[in-house]
Scaffold this motif. Structure first.
Motif, mmCIF file in Angstrom:
data_model
loop_
_atom_site.group_PDB
_atom_site.id
_atom_site.type_symbol
_atom_site.label_atom_id
_atom_site.label_comp_id
_atom_site.label_asym_id
_atom_site.label_seq_id
_atom_site.Cartn_x
_atom_site.Cartn_y
_atom_site.Cartn_z
ATOM 1 N N ALA A 153 37.568 67.039 22.894
ATOM 2 C CA ALA A 153 37.341 66.563 24.256
ATOM 3 C C ALA A 153 38.656 66.149 24.910
ATOM 4 C CB ALA A 153 36.360 65.392 24.251
ATOM 5 N N TYR A 157 40.530 67.042 28.566
ATOM 6 C CA TYR A 157 41.257 66.089 29.408
ATOM 7 C C TYR A 157 42.680 66.580 29.666
ATOM 8 C CZ TYR A 157 43.899 61.760 30.356
ATOM 9 O OH TYR A 157 44.733 60.818 30.881
ATOM 10 N N GLU A 160 42.805 69.697 31.942
ATOM 11 C CA GLU A 160 42.526 69.354 33.332
ATOM 12 C C GLU A 160 43.718 68.680 33.996
ATOM 13 O OE1 GLU A 160 39.670 70.337 34.420
ATOM 14 O OE2 GLU A 160 39.816 69.541 36.461
ATOM 15 N N LEU A 161 44.235 67.661 33.318
ATOM 16 C CA LEU A 161 45.335 66.897 33.908
ATOM 17 C C LEU A 161 46.591 67.754 34.034
ATOM 18 C CD1 LEU A 161 45.897 64.096 34.981
ATOM 19 C CD2 LEU A 161 46.714 63.435 32.711
ATOM 20 N N LEU A 179 50.567 59.784 29.987
ATOM 21 C CA LEU A 179 49.109 59.694 30.064
ATOM 22 C C LEU A 179 48.456 60.480 28.922
ATOM 23 C CD1 LEU A 179 48.222 59.918 33.867
ATOM 24 C CD2 LEU A 179 47.657 58.100 32.247
ATOM 25 N N HIS A 186 45.085 56.582 21.740
ATOM 26 C CA HIS A 186 43.960 55.661 21.924
ATOM 27 C C HIS A 186 42.663 56.275 21.397
ATOM 28 C CE1 HIS A 186 41.564 52.512 23.937
ATOM 29 N NE2 HIS A 186 40.703 53.501 24.124
ATOM 30 N N ALA B 150 43.734 61.450 37.018
ATOM 31 C CA ALA B 150 43.444 60.982 35.662
ATOM 32 C C ALA B 150 41.952 60.752 35.476
ATOM 33 C CB ALA B 150 44.230 59.702 35.373
ATOM 34 N N ALA B 153 40.263 64.033 35.250
ATOM 35 C CA ALA B 153 40.446 64.612 33.919
ATOM 36 C C ALA B 153 39.582 63.888 32.889
ATOM 37 C CB ALA B 153 41.917 64.542 33.515
ATOM 38 N N ALA B 156 36.336 65.446 32.643
ATOM 39 C CA ALA B 156 36.311 66.612 31.765
ATOM 40 C C ALA B 156 36.128 66.168 30.315
ATOM 41 C CB ALA B 156 37.603 67.414 31.914
ATOM 42 N N TYR B 157 36.863 65.129 29.952
ATOM 43 C CA TYR B 157 36.738 64.559 28.604
ATOM 44 C C TYR B 157 35.316 64.087 28.357
ATOM 45 C CZ TYR B 157 37.303 60.893 25.013
ATOM 46 O OH TYR B 157 37.158 60.086 23.925
ATOM 47 N N GLU B 160 32.796 66.995 28.061
ATOM 48 C CA GLU B 160 32.933 67.704 26.794
ATOM 49 C C GLU B 160 32.329 66.902 25.644
ATOM 50 O OE1 GLU B 160 34.237 70.633 26.995
ATOM 51 O OE2 GLU B 160 34.165 71.150 24.845
ATOM 52 N N LEU B 161 32.710 65.636 25.578
ATOM 53 C CA LEU B 161 32.248 64.815 24.455
ATOM 54 C C LEU B 161 30.743 64.588 24.524
ATOM 55 C CD1 LEU B 161 33.362 63.392 21.983
ATOM 56 C CD2 LEU B 161 33.614 61.310 23.341
ATOM 57 N N THR B 170 26.880 64.710 17.455
ATOM 58 C CA THR B 170 28.134 64.278 16.854
ATOM 59 C C THR B 170 28.310 62.784 17.097
ATOM 60 O OG1 THR B 170 28.991 66.420 17.552
ATOM 61 C CG2 THR B 170 30.553 64.836 16.651
ATOM 62 N N GLN B 175 28.684 55.042 19.417
ATOM 63 C CA GLN B 175 30.056 55.498 19.194
ATOM 64 C C GLN B 175 30.586 56.280 20.401
ATOM 65 O OE1 GLN B 175 29.288 57.560 15.441
ATOM 66 N NE2 GLN B 175 30.709 56.197 14.402
ATOM 67 N N LEU B 179 33.588 55.372 22.904
ATOM 68 C CA LEU B 179 34.726 56.278 23.102
ATOM 69 C C LEU B 179 34.964 56.543 24.582
ATOM 70 C CD1 LEU B 179 34.490 58.944 20.253
ATOM 71 C CD2 LEU B 179 36.385 57.401 20.763
ATOM 72 N N GLY B 182 36.090 53.155 26.420
ATOM 73 C CA GLY B 182 37.432 52.820 25.962
ATOM 74 C C GLY B 182 38.468 53.732 26.587
ATOM 75 N N ALA B 183 38.199 55.030 26.538
ATOM 76 C CA ALA B 183 39.166 55.981 27.078
ATOM 77 C C ALA B 183 39.358 55.759 28.575
ATOM 78 C CB ALA B 183 38.709 57.405 26.800
ATOM 79 N N HIS B 186 41.429 52.668 29.205
ATOM 80 C CA HIS B 186 42.808 52.921 28.821
ATOM 81 C C HIS B 186 43.526 53.806 29.836
ATOM 82 C CE1 HIS B 186 46.185 53.655 26.033
ATOM 83 N NE2 HIS B 186 46.161 54.863 26.557
ATOM 84 N N ILE B 187 42.838 54.892 30.209
ATOM 85 C CA ILE B 187 43.456 55.862 31.115
ATOM 86 C C ILE B 187 43.755 55.234 32.470
ATOM 87 C CG2 ILE B 187 42.913 57.913 32.477
ATOM 88 C CD1 ILE B 187 41.510 59.002 29.938
ATOM 89 N N SER B 190 46.582 52.847 32.251
ATOM 90 C CA SER B 190 47.877 53.528 32.093
ATOM 91 C C SER B 190 48.329 54.206 33.375
ATOM 92 C CB SER B 190 47.773 54.586 30.988
ATOM 93 O OG SER B 190 47.240 54.022 29.816
ATOM 94 N N ALA B 191 47.376 54.656 34.168
ATOM 95 C CA ALA B 191 47.738 55.514 35.295
ATOM 96 C C ALA B 191 48.257 54.731 36.493
ATOM 97 C CB ALA B 191 46.547 56.364 35.720
#
Lengths: 192, 192
Positions: A153, A157, A160-161, A179, A186, B150, B153, B156-157, B160-161, B170, B175, B179, B182-183, B186-187, B190-191
């Motif tokens: 996954a 990301y 895309e980015l 990023l 992470h 960001a 994107a 997209a993550y 997918e997940l 999965t 969980q 995920l 959290g992502a 974080h993203i 950071s951005a």
DNA sequence: CTACTTATCGAGCATTGCTCAATAGTGACG
DNA sequence: CGTCACTATTGAGCAATGCTCGATAAGTAG
């Protein structure tokens, strides 16, 4: 304009292997300018200077031809993204380099993914191989299913980015780089 | 089997609006079982019990029909993913709920994205709208271009997940939820 | 030179996107 | 209730395209 010299033999016989390469090469080239299903047999045949029939002599069906073209695109991609370094930084830097210079084939492969089941399958395999490369670079030996899925996954990301950055210059290279590495770290840390 | 009762009038005239709805509904239904470009006008017309010509009376071209179908799918999606809560947790929970129950339309829209330029455009718009929803939920008023990219994107993550989770189970729901949130945190942190 | 393999082509068929003139429900208006 | 205009609906037909098949000629072996 004809392929060979003017007044050349009307039937320029070639060896099957070269013909196949030529035809797939034409497909790869066309794939960068239009979506897969807009490539007609007539177009390819015309560009190759052969008749429609000959294409069906080499590929039993149009889908088979498409599949071979997409597989070739996938192989190219995997070869080009093969990273030299070991660290996440090297990995991401190589990825960004590749996307920056050759995002067109990448997009082409992307686009073909949804056109059919077989195309989607090839796309999945390609991404799985990329996932393996990332996991290797991260020195993760026995990833759980969740970690694999999370890294896969993350690839979505990253694609895309990176494509957004390459096409619309969103942010600086360093920002995007940070990023990507940050998110990967992470995500992997969280997923196990 | 004919649509109406046996021996019904050969020309069952309907109001344009209903016909359009019916036709687009058929398209939406078919879109869940096969990729967009495999839906032929003949199929749709046959399923609707009308002639090919009539479809061209309502939609000037096949692409226009496709576009309307995909737009309808996009609208459905946006309506269904509209979140009630404000927090990231609510947002992600709603997203997972939706994917869990109705991932097929989502995949259908996904798949159509690469088929053509106009389809890609609709897909981009859809994702942009989703990005807005996320930004609103995060209470980010004036996002920079980088933050927008960001978050886009991250979608997209997330797609997918979540799809991987919904299709292959999965990891646990908790969980995956962790995920995703959290992502995103974080993203976004950071951005900016 | 002859014979054999097969790369290559041309004609033709079925499907499919699309056009156009003709037909027939349906509602409006008397 | 009858007439008429409007348009939803159709069928025939054209062009492009995927695909088949028998014929032909470019090589190669002998």
């Amino acid at each position: 304009m004809a392929a060979g010299s003017p007044g050349a033999k009307r039937r320029a016989r070639q060896h099957p292997d070269e013909r196949r390469k030529q035809l797939i090469g034409i497909g790869l080239e066309m794939l960068t300018t239009r979506p897969l299903h807009q490539i007609t047999i007539d177009d390819v045949a015309a560009k190759a200077g052969i008749s429609r029939s000959l294409l069906f002599h080499y590929f039993p069906t149009k889908r088979d031809y498409y599949a071979d073209v997409v597989r070739a695109a996938s192989r190219r991609l995997l070869r080009a993204t093969r990273v030299e370094g070991d660290t996440i930084d090297d990995l991401v830097a190589g990825f960004l380099n590749f996307i920056e210079r050759r995002h067109e084939p990448y997009i082409a492969l992307f686009r073909s993914a949804g056109t059919d089941d077989w195309a989607h399958e090839i796309f999945r395999e390609t991404r799985a191989a990329l996932t393996d490369q990332v996991l290797t670079a991260l020195a993760i030996e026995q990833p759980s299913e969740l970690v694999r899925a999370a890294v896969g996954a993350w690839l979505a990301y990253a694609e895309e980015l990176a494509l957004e950055w390459a096409q619309h210059h969103t942010g600086t290279r360093e920002q995007v780089h940070a990023l990507l590495t940050g998110a990967l770290e992470h995500i992997v840390r969280s997923a196990r």
